[in-house]
Design a protein around this motif. Sequence first.
Motif, PDB file in Angstrom:
ATOM      1  N   LEU A  83      31.778   3.925  53.696  1.00 35.68           N
ATOM      2  CA  LEU A  83      30.343   4.025  53.460  1.00 35.68           C
ATOM      3  C   LEU A  83      30.155   5.348  52.731  1.00 35.68           C
ATOM      4  O   LEU A  83      30.518   6.411  53.252  1.00 35.68           O
ATOM      5  N   VAL A  84      29.652   5.281  51.519  1.00 31.18           N
ATOM      6  CA  VAL A  84      29.429   6.483  50.711  1.00 31.18           C
ATOM      7  C   VAL A  84      27.953   6.537  50.360  1.00 31.18           C
ATOM      8  O   VAL A  84      27.360   5.534  49.960  1.00 31.18           O
ATOM      9  N   THR A  85      27.364   7.714  50.524  1.00 32.26           N
ATOM     10  CA  THR A  85      25.954   7.899  50.211  1.00 32.26           C
ATOM     11  C   THR A  85      25.814   9.045  49.222  1.00 32.26           C
ATOM     12  O   THR A  85      26.341  10.133  49.458  1.00 32.26           O
ATOM     13  N   HIS A  86      25.127   8.787  48.109  1.00 29.42           N
ATOM     14  CA  HIS A  86      24.868   9.811  47.092  1.00 29.42           C
ATOM     15  C   HIS A  86      23.384  10.141  47.086  1.00 29.42           C
ATOM     16  O   HIS A  86      22.539   9.235  47.023  1.00 29.42           O
ATOM     17  N   ALA A  87      23.071  11.413  47.141  1.00 31.60           N
ATOM     18  CA  ALA A  87      21.681  11.856  47.094  1.00 31.60           C
ATOM     19  C   ALA A  87      21.143  11.741  45.675  1.00 31.60           C
ATOM     20  O   ALA A  87      21.845  12.047  44.705  1.00 31.60           O
ATOM     21  N   LEU A  88      19.893  11.306  45.570  1.00 32.66           N
ATOM     22  CA  LEU A  88      19.168  11.306  44.298  1.00 32.66           C
ATOM     23  C   LEU A  88      18.045  12.325  44.448  1.00 32.66           C
ATOM     24  O   LEU A  88      16.893  11.974  44.645  1.00 32.66           O
ATOM     25  N   GLY A  89      18.420  13.579  44.423  1.00 29.01           N
ATOM     26  CA  GLY A  89      17.447  14.635  44.649  1.00 29.01           C
ATOM     27  C   GLY A  89      16.917  14.573  46.060  1.00 29.01           C
ATOM     28  O   GLY A  89      17.634  14.244  47.000  1.00 29.01           O
ATOM     29  N   GLU A  90      15.639  14.856  46.213  1.00 30.70           N
ATOM     30  CA  GLU A  90      14.995  14.860  47.529  1.00 30.70           C
ATOM     31  C   GLU A  90      14.238  13.569  47.813  1.00 30.70           C
ATOM     32  O   GLU A  90      13.622  13.430  48.857  1.00 30.70           O
ATOM     33  N   MET A  91      14.295  12.588  46.874  1.00 32.17           N
ATOM     34  CA  MET A  91      13.448  11.417  47.024  1.00 32.17           C
ATOM     35  C   MET A  91      14.157  10.117  47.339  1.00 32.17           C
ATOM     36  O   MET A  91      13.554   9.213  47.914  1.00 32.17           O
ATOM     37  N   ALA A  92      15.427   9.990  46.966  1.00 32.26           N
ATOM     38  CA  ALA A  92      16.080   8.696  47.121  1.00 32.26           C
ATOM     39  C   ALA A  92      17.590   8.869  47.265  1.00 32.26           C
ATOM     40  O   ALA A  92      18.101   9.992  47.226  1.00 32.26           O
ATOM     41  N   LEU A  93      18.277   7.734  47.424  1.00 34.68           N
ATOM     42  CA  LEU A  93      19.727   7.756  47.606  1.00 34.68           C
ATOM     43  C   LEU A  93      20.343   6.460  47.110  1.00 34.68           C
ATOM     44  O   LEU A  93      19.656   5.455  46.945  1.00 34.68           O
ATOM     45  N   ILE A  94      21.640   6.530  46.870  1.00 30.92           N
ATOM     46  CA  ILE A  94      22.448   5.346  46.600  1.00 30.92           C
ATOM     47  C   ILE A  94      23.406   5.218  47.772  1.00 30.92           C
ATOM     48  O   ILE A  94      24.110   6.175  48.104  1.00 30.92           O
ATOM     49  N   GLY A  95      23.438   4.057  48.400  1.00 35.46           N
ATOM     50  CA  GLY A  95      24.379   3.780  49.475  1.00 35.46           C
ATOM     51  C   GLY A  95      25.379   2.744  49.007  1.00 35.46           C
ATOM     52  O   GLY A  95      24.994   1.731  48.418  1.00 35.46           O
ATOM     53  N   VAL A  96      26.661   3.007  49.247  1.00 41.35           N
ATOM     54  CA  VAL A  96      27.719   2.114  48.777  1.00 41.35           C
ATOM     55  C   VAL A  96      28.640   1.758  49.936  1.00 41.35           C
ATOM     56  O   VAL A  96      29.092   2.649  50.664  1.00 41.35           O
ATOM     57  N   ILE A  97      28.904   0.471  50.094  1.00 37.91           N
ATOM     58  CA  ILE A  97      29.910  -0.006  51.039  1.00 37.91           C
ATOM     59  C   ILE A  97      31.082  -0.497  50.206  1.00 37.91           C
ATOM     60  O   ILE A  97      30.894  -1.181  49.189  1.00 37.91           O
ATOM     61  N   GLY A  98      32.285  -0.132  50.640  1.00 32.77           N
ATOM     62  CA  GLY A  98      33.472  -0.587  49.936  1.00 32.77           C
ATOM     63  C   GLY A  98      34.559  -0.994  50.895  1.00 32.77           C
ATOM     64  O   GLY A  98      34.564  -0.574  52.055  1.00 32.77           O
ATOM     65  N   ASP A  99      35.476  -1.806  50.412  1.00 31.48           N
ATOM     66  CA  ASP A  99      36.598  -2.214  51.244  1.00 31.48           C
ATOM     67  C   ASP A  99      37.652  -1.104  51.289  1.00 31.48           C
ATOM     68  O   ASP A  99      37.475  -0.050  50.658  1.00 31.48           O
ATOM     69  N   ALA A 100      38.733  -1.330  52.019  1.00 30.19           N
ATOM     70  CA  ALA A 100      39.760  -0.303  52.210  1.00 30.19           C
ATOM     71  C   ALA A 100      40.430   0.115  50.897  1.00 30.19           C
ATOM     72  O   ALA A 100      40.961   1.218  50.797  1.00 30.19           O
ATOM     73  N   GLY A 101      40.382  -0.740  49.889  1.00 30.64           N
ATOM     74  CA  GLY A 101      40.993  -0.423  48.605  1.00 30.64           C
ATOM     75  C   GLY A 101      40.045   0.207  47.597  1.00 30.64           C
ATOM     76  O   GLY A 101      40.413   0.396  46.436  1.00 30.64           O
ATOM     77  N   MET A 102      38.834   0.554  48.016  1.00 27.91           N
ATOM     78  CA  MET A 102      37.860   1.114  47.079  1.00 27.91           C
ATOM     79  C   MET A 102      38.380   2.410  46.472  1.00 27.91           C
ATOM     80  O   MET A 102      38.936   3.261  47.159  1.00 27.91           O
ATOM     81  N   ASP A 103      38.172   2.558  45.187  1.00 28.81           N
ATOM     82  CA  ASP A 103      38.565   3.757  44.454  1.00 28.81           C
ATOM     83  C   ASP A 103      37.441   4.792  44.598  1.00 28.81           C
ATOM     84  O   ASP A 103      36.492   4.811  43.820  1.00 28.81           O
ATOM     85  N   VAL A 104      37.558   5.653  45.612  1.00 34.97           N
ATOM     86  CA  VAL A 104      36.504   6.614  45.931  1.00 34.97           C
ATOM     87  C   VAL A 104      36.318   7.632  44.806  1.00 34.97           C
ATOM     88  O   VAL A 104      35.185   8.005  44.482  1.00 34.97           O
ATOM     89  N   THR A 105      37.394   8.054  44.184  1.00 38.89           N
ATOM     90  CA  THR A 105      37.297   9.013  43.074  1.00 38.89           C
ATOM     91  C   THR A 105      36.516   8.401  41.915  1.00 38.89           C
ATOM     92  O   THR A 105      35.613   9.034  41.362  1.00 38.89           O
ATOM     93  N   ARG A 106      36.836   7.186  41.570  1.00 38.96           N
ATOM     94  CA  ARG A 106      36.115   6.503  40.488  1.00 38.96           C
ATOM     95  C   ARG A 106      34.659   6.296  40.874  1.00 38.96           C
ATOM     96  O   ARG A 106      33.752   6.440  40.058  1.00 38.96           O
ATOM     97  N   LEU A 107      34.424   5.932  42.151  1.00 42.25           N
ATOM     98  CA  LEU A 107      33.052   5.744  42.613  1.00 42.25           C
ATOM     99  C   LEU A 107      32.237   7.011  42.413  1.00 42.25           C
ATOM    100  O   LEU A 107      31.106   6.962  41.929  1.00 42.25           O
ATOM    101  N   ASN A 108      32.786   8.160  42.768  1.00 44.60           N
ATOM    102  CA  ASN A 108      32.040   9.404  42.623  1.00 44.60           C
ATOM    103  C   ASN A 108      31.684   9.673  41.170  1.00 44.60           C
ATOM    104  O   ASN A 108      30.566  10.097  40.861  1.00 44.60           O
ATOM    105  N   THR A 109      32.603   9.398  40.259  1.00 42.61           N
ATOM    106  CA  THR A 109      32.331   9.581  38.832  1.00 42.61           C
ATOM    107  C   THR A 109      31.240   8.626  38.358  1.00 42.61           C
ATOM    108  O   THR A 109      30.278   9.037  37.701  1.00 42.61           O
TER     109      THR A 109
END
Length: 147
Positions: A83-109
Amino acid sequence: MTSTKAQLAAEVRTLRDRVVGVTDVVVASIDGLLITAETDDAAEPESLAALTAATLNIARRAGSMTSRGTLHHTVSRFTDGYLVTHALGEMALIGVIGDAGMDVTRLNTEAQASAQRITTLLTGPPGGAAPGGTTAGRTDGTGEEAR
């Protein structure tokens, strides 16, 4: 002209499609209200939005209490995925669910680029033009065709 809602839906779909292992993506307000989602049948979008907002707010509080600066994202790793959550400033967010093989480095980019475009859509004029072209034939995450 493409609606802001359709552009947001297209953006989360693009994020989901660009990163191996991503199964669900939500955009939510900082208080956990769903803005848009691209999820599979296992995740309830409204609940995922609320839980990712809670995760982000707890991490923000911990960062503030320990004087670690502005929170960019959180990563929770589980036996079978992330479960990865990215802040969009102080107003919103992106929440991402991924399986065990998710490329977390690529996701962050990819999420950083998506975050900029989503923030522009959320703060710009309704129905304003956004980068990335049209969404003809796509759905908005609820099964309705994007217009």
